[in-house]
Design an enzyme around this catalytic site. Sequence first.
Site, mmCIF file in Angstrom:
data_model
loop_
_atom_site.group_PDB
_atom_site.id
_atom_site.type_symbol
_atom_site.label_atom_id
_atom_site.label_comp_id
_atom_site.label_asym_id
_atom_site.label_seq_id
_atom_site.Cartn_x
_atom_site.Cartn_y
_atom_site.Cartn_z
ATOM 1 N N THR A 28 -11.880 6.715 -7.527
ATOM 2 C CA THR A 28 -11.871 7.008 -9.097
ATOM 3 C C THR A 28 -10.638 6.748 -9.745
ATOM 4 O OG1 THR A 28 -11.500 9.322 -8.799
ATOM 5 C CG2 THR A 28 -13.676 8.539 -8.760
ATOM 6 N N GLY A 29 -9.760 6.476 -9.105
ATOM 7 C CA GLY A 29 -8.120 6.126 -9.500
ATOM 8 C C GLY A 29 -8.491 4.408 -10.151
ATOM 9 N N ILE A 32 -4.009 -0.506 1.867
ATOM 10 C CA ILE A 32 -3.419 -1.424 0.534
ATOM 11 C C ILE A 32 -2.083 -0.858 0.553
ATOM 12 C CG2 ILE A 32 -3.715 -2.681 -1.519
ATOM 13 C CD1 ILE A 32 -6.015 -3.348 0.949
ATOM 14 N N THR A 33 -2.005 0.333 0.216
ATOM 15 C CA THR A 33 -0.768 1.062 -0.466
ATOM 16 C C THR A 33 0.533 0.606 0.124
ATOM 17 O OG1 THR A 33 -2.089 3.219 -0.436
ATOM 18 C CG2 THR A 33 0.166 3.580 -0.652
ATOM 19 N N TYR A 74 -2.874 -16.475 0.130
ATOM 20 C CA TYR A 74 -3.657 -16.941 -0.781
ATOM 21 C C TYR A 74 -3.538 -18.524 -1.053
ATOM 22 C CZ TYR A 74 -3.757 -12.299 -2.397
ATOM 23 O OH TYR A 74 -3.787 -10.981 -2.380
ATOM 24 N N GLU A 92 7.453 -14.285 8.538
ATOM 25 C CA GLU A 92 8.466 -14.137 7.662
ATOM 26 C C GLU A 92 9.615 -13.459 8.214
ATOM 27 O OE1 GLU A 92 6.522 -11.948 4.539
ATOM 28 O OE2 GLU A 92 7.521 -9.913 4.998
ATOM 29 N N HIS A 116 9.592 -7.432 0.923
ATOM 30 C CA HIS A 116 8.902 -6.709 1.874
ATOM 31 C C HIS A 116 9.785 -5.778 2.668
ATOM 32 C CE1 HIS A 116 4.941 -9.186 2.759
ATOM 33 N NE2 HIS A 116 4.838 -8.443 1.487
#
Length: 289
Positions: free
Chosen positions: A17-18, A96-97, A159, A209, A247
């Site tokens: 719900t965030g 994902i965090t 992507y 990377e 990163h």
Amino acid sequence: MSILIDKNTKVICQGFTGSQGTFHSEQAIAYGTKMVGGVTPGKGGTTHLGLPVFNTVREAVAATGATASVIYVPAPFCKDSILEAIDAGIKLIITITEGIPTLDMLTVKVKLDEAGVRMIGPNCPGVITPGECKIGIQPGHIHKPGKVGIVSRSGTLTYEAVKQTTDYGFGQSTCVGIGGDPIPGSNFIDILEMFEKDPQTEAIVMIGEIGGSAEEEAAAYIKEHVTKPVVGYIAGVTAPKGKRMGHAGAIIAGGKGTADEKFAALEAAGVKTVRSLADIGEALKTVLK
């Protein structure tokens, strides 16, 4: 076929719900992902986006039969969310965090291995099997069902590779963003092994990377175990030593982990490397003749 997820994968969202959980769950539902509910402690018994909300993952699994969970929970609370998902019997966790403390990830990694649970992430875009299931933050519309498996430490660079494989007509079997943190739930080798076994995947694009030794280890694995053609790219060729590049894991420390070393390792393993992302499509054309 595909790897990790398909049109039958039942998915719940932790942090449902965030704002992030809401937005990306809406996108996933619109894409056709089988979202079956979500978890927000204290909001159990309500509905959100037309789906049931549960207080705990265990309740959600019991009611929906979900086997996968996507986590959009703030970093300080993420460890508990992942451990809760493991405890509830979730088999695939996609985190994902960004910004989960490294010490937290050490605890999580041990528990994942003990329980035999697969986690993708943290700090990653997620996983997508085009036309079937999208778990994460990827732009769905650039993907196309096809025969190239993509695995990457970077989200946005994934992507770019997707766009090229779509534009060249190859499409993708599954795209996996393993994340840019020093301790990922799954590494290149885990995903390469799956792509090697997947009959739909005819070629693999691997985007690494600077920093760490994951690409060198993957190169050694490819040399011994991967029979399918691999196209490789390493981000951070011009990165200065000792500076973290975006990163947490992208840092050249003690002179190790440079792009040149990684390119050399991949080339020695027979990987078709490209020095520009824009060349991925052409490289695939040569290996998929």
